[in-house]
Design a protein around this motif. Sequence first.
Motif, PDB file in Angstrom:
ATOM      1  N   TRP A   1       7.631  10.872  -6.301  1.00 12.33           N
ATOM      2  CA  TRP A   1       7.552   9.577  -5.624  1.00 12.33           C
ATOM      3  C   TRP A   1       6.733   8.580  -6.435  1.00 12.33           C
ATOM      4  CZ3 TRP A   1       9.410   6.142  -2.561  1.00 12.33           C
ATOM      5  CH2 TRP A   1       8.597   5.109  -2.064  1.00 12.33           C
ATOM      6  N   GLU A   2       5.634   9.035  -7.022  1.00 16.58           N
ATOM      7  CA  GLU A   2       4.777   8.128  -7.791  1.00 16.58           C
ATOM      8  C   GLU A   2       5.507   7.581  -9.018  1.00 16.58           C
ATOM      9  OE1 GLU A   2       1.419   7.155  -6.707  1.00 16.58           O
ATOM     10  OE2 GLU A   2       2.633   7.914  -5.056  1.00 16.58           O
ATOM     11  N   ARG A   3       6.518   8.303  -9.503  1.00 13.81           N
ATOM     12  CA  ARG A   3       7.291   7.817 -10.650  1.00 13.81           C
ATOM     13  C   ARG A   3       8.183   6.631 -10.277  1.00 13.81           C
ATOM     14  NH1 ARG A   3      10.319  12.630 -13.600  1.00 13.81           N
ATOM     15  NH2 ARG A   3      10.895  10.865 -14.940  1.00 13.81           N
ATOM     16  N   ARG A   4       8.544   6.525  -8.994  1.00 17.15           N
ATOM     17  CA  ARG A   4       9.485   5.480  -8.598  1.00 17.15           C
ATOM     18  C   ARG A   4       8.922   4.516  -7.555  1.00 17.15           C
ATOM     19  NH1 ARG A   4      12.043   6.757  -3.717  1.00 17.15           N
ATOM     20  NH2 ARG A   4      13.786   5.370  -4.261  1.00 17.15           N
ATOM     21  N   ALA A   5       7.718   4.751  -7.064  1.00 17.72           N
ATOM     22  CA  ALA A   5       7.137   3.894  -6.035  1.00 17.72           C
ATOM     23  C   ALA A   5       6.925   2.485  -6.581  1.00 17.72           C
ATOM     24  CB  ALA A   5       5.808   4.477  -5.553  1.00 17.72           C
ATOM     25  N   PRO A   6       7.202   1.447  -5.778  1.00 22.33           N
ATOM     26  CA  PRO A   6       7.010   0.074  -6.251  1.00 22.33           C
ATOM     27  C   PRO A   6       5.548  -0.264  -6.524  1.00 22.33           C
ATOM     28  CG  PRO A   6       7.568   0.128  -3.906  1.00 22.33           C
ATOM     29  CD  PRO A   6       7.786   1.504  -4.427  1.00 22.33           C
ATOM     30  N   ALA A   7       4.634   0.327  -5.761  1.00 24.05           N
ATOM     31  CA  ALA A   7       3.198   0.108  -5.985  1.00 24.05           C
ATOM     32  C   ALA A   7       2.508   1.464  -5.889  1.00 24.05           C
ATOM     33  CB  ALA A   7       2.631  -0.862  -4.950  1.00 24.05           C
ATOM     34  N   PRO A   8       2.632   2.305  -6.938  1.00 24.14           N
ATOM     35  CA  PRO A   8       2.147   3.687  -6.851  1.00 24.14           C
ATOM     36  C   PRO A   8       0.634   3.779  -6.700  1.00 24.14           C
ATOM     37  CG  PRO A   8       2.718   3.153  -9.110  1.00 24.14           C
ATOM     38  CD  PRO A   8       3.187   2.006  -8.267  1.00 24.14           C
ATOM     39  N   MET A   9       0.217   4.734  -5.863  1.00 21.16           N
ATOM     40  CA  MET A   9      -1.201   5.011  -5.712  1.00 21.16           C
ATOM     41  C   MET A   9      -1.771   5.580  -7.009  1.00 21.16           C
ATOM     42  SD  MET A   9      -2.937   7.306  -2.695  1.00 21.16           S
ATOM     43  CE  MET A   9      -2.459   8.899  -3.360  1.00 21.16           C
ATOM     44  N   LEU A  10      -0.953   6.346  -7.728  1.00 26.78           N
ATOM     45  CA  LEU A  10      -1.333   6.939  -9.014  1.00 26.78           C
ATOM     46  C   LEU A  10      -0.349   6.459 -10.077  1.00 26.78           C
ATOM     47  CD1 LEU A  10      -2.971   8.927 -10.733  1.00 26.78           C
ATOM     48  CD2 LEU A  10      -1.419  10.743  -9.994  1.00 26.78           C
TER      49      LEU A  10
ATOM     50  N   VAL B   1       0.851  -1.187   0.000  1.00 28.26           N
ATOM     51  CA  VAL B   1       0.000   0.000   0.000  1.00 28.26           C
ATOM     52  C   VAL B   1       0.887   1.237   0.000  1.00 28.26           C
ATOM     53  CG1 VAL B   1      -1.737   1.297   1.284  1.00 28.26           C
ATOM     54  CG2 VAL B   1      -1.859  -1.207   1.191  1.00 28.26           C
ATOM     55  N   ASP B   2       0.562   2.188  -0.858  1.00 28.81           N
ATOM     56  CA  ASP B   2       1.384   3.393  -1.036  1.00 28.81           C
ATOM     57  C   ASP B   2       1.032   4.436   0.028  1.00 28.81           C
ATOM     58  OD1 ASP B   2       3.028   5.367  -2.005  1.00 28.81           O
ATOM     59  OD2 ASP B   2       1.816   5.799  -3.781  1.00 28.81           O
ATOM     60  N   TRP B   3       1.475   4.170   1.266  1.00 26.26           N
ATOM     61  CA  TRP B   3       1.153   5.090   2.365  1.00 26.26           C
ATOM     62  C   TRP B   3       1.839   6.448   2.191  1.00 26.26           C
ATOM     63  CZ3 TRP B   3      -2.834   3.586   4.980  1.00 26.26           C
ATOM     64  CH2 TRP B   3      -3.077   2.226   5.205  1.00 26.26           C
ATOM     65  N   LEU B   4       3.101   6.442   1.739  1.00 25.15           N
ATOM     66  CA  LEU B   4       3.815   7.704   1.561  1.00 25.15           C
ATOM     67  C   LEU B   4       3.131   8.572   0.509  1.00 25.15           C
ATOM     68  CD1 LEU B   4       6.141   9.591   2.144  1.00 25.15           C
ATOM     69  CD2 LEU B   4       7.555   8.293   0.510  1.00 25.15           C
ATOM     70  N   GLY B   5       2.685   7.948  -0.579  1.00 26.29           N
ATOM     71  CA  GLY B   5       1.963   8.705  -1.598  1.00 26.29           C
ATOM     72  C   GLY B   5       0.685   9.326  -1.049  1.00 26.29           C
ATOM     73  N   ALA B   6      -0.014   8.573  -0.210  1.00 23.56           N
ATOM     74  CA  ALA B   6      -1.249   9.093   0.384  1.00 23.56           C
ATOM     75  C   ALA B   6      -0.960  10.298   1.271  1.00 23.56           C
ATOM     76  CB  ALA B   6      -1.938   7.998   1.193  1.00 23.56           C
ATOM     77  N   VAL B   7       0.102  10.217   2.093  1.00 30.90           N
ATOM     78  CA  VAL B   7       0.443  11.325   2.991  1.00 30.90           C
ATOM     79  C   VAL B   7       0.842  12.559   2.191  1.00 30.90           C
ATOM     80  CG1 VAL B   7       2.091  12.117   4.731  1.00 30.90           C
ATOM     81  CG2 VAL B   7       1.090   9.827   4.911  1.00 30.90           C
TER      82      VAL B   7
END
Length: 466
Positions: A241-250, A192-198
């Motif tokens: 962050w969303e460009r490199r997140a392993p499971a991006p929220m967006l 779950v992309d918690w950092l993206g949500a924050v």
Amino acid sequence: MDRRTRVLVIAVVVAFIAFLDGAVINIALPAIEADLGGGLSLQQWAVDAYLLTLGSLILLAGSLSDSFGRLRILRIGLVGFGVTSIACAIATDGTVLVIARALQGAAGALLVPSSLALIIATFPTAEQGRAIGRWTAWTTSAFLVGPIVGGVLVDLASWRLVFAINVLPIAVALAMMHPLGRDEPNAGRARVDWLGAVLGVVGLGGTVFALIEQGRLGWADPLVFVPALIGVVALVAFVLWERRAPAPMLPLTLFRARNFAAGNLATWFVYAAFALGLFALPIFLQQVGGFPATLAGLATLPPTAMLVILGSWFGRLGGKFGPRFFMAVGPIVVAAGYLLTLLIDVPVEYWWQVFPGMLVVGLGMAMTVAPLTSAILGAVDPSRAGIGSAVNNAVARIAGLVSVASIGVIVAGELDVDGYHRVAVVTAGLLVVGGIVSWIGIRNPAPAGHPSASADTANSADRPRS
């Protein structure tokens, strides 16, 4: 009642609750402000606190539903929505109401994605289209009955019932869910992309706070420019962050599809305008025009009624001739409707100052909404239609959030006749830009059997649109 029918009814009731709350609040705003004070700023926050958490968390909610089980997330959302609705109903001042509305939006974010996911998980592929069509038809009715229900409750009882009444359908939904049992978490769930949500919440929260409070404090006040700076930095960090997140929220890869990118850009302008115009008009009609809440609700009903009546017809035309023309012309027709409301003056004469414009607005909305949705969802692989829909929903909600937050800048602090005229002009301008973006950016799908159709099929970034 068999399981599929039960699931469909539950999904309808759950989404109806969330949509109804958004449909009734604008009618209740003058009564809320009269009781709690706070002026235009409180009215903005009463709407935007809800949209802020709803819009920024709806993508995360879809991930939670996939990971931890639809029924579990749906129950948490319903209970949370019920508790926060009661908190809104008993709010003793504006601060308590705004906090309760923000928490209510967070709970509401769990409802709509989970209700649709429950349908997808329950119905076989061949029956999903019909089930979702029925879900859409019934939930759309919330926007028809919402302004009327809200107006009647405000006029005959209290604005507090607008929130308290949510408890009844929530209790019905929870009771109907009991026979469905429990679902287990998905053992193979993605992170779950918690950092993206924050980052999303901080970014939107900071910018929206600055837009609303600048009218009271001014841009030079540290309480305005510091949150604005933090918000902008957080939004930039969110994209990086969303460009490199392993499971991006967006998933930013979705925007490689031309119609998806252009359609969402058009959505931003079009839905920002929808939210701005339909926020300002009911408040103006009550506070300046002297309309009771029920009549103000009825006054803004024609656009929704025409959307329900004509939306599917324009959807079929869009499917036959392609969405580009309707997405380009529809917003411009809505813009013409809002320009017609420049006839509004005091005393307000509804039938010739407001009603003609609202009819034209409704015609344009009906032309726009279904082809726009079809173009966007048809631009992504069917296996990613769920996240594609969630992204578009989030874009629409956040656009409305920002436009409502900006109304203080537009009206220069007071929603009088001149202030409403400025709102109408800005609304029309946003719509014209949305139409131009659609004309330039949207491409109609290639006809079946056309050479470009097979080529597009091989390219997931620009696949044929349905």
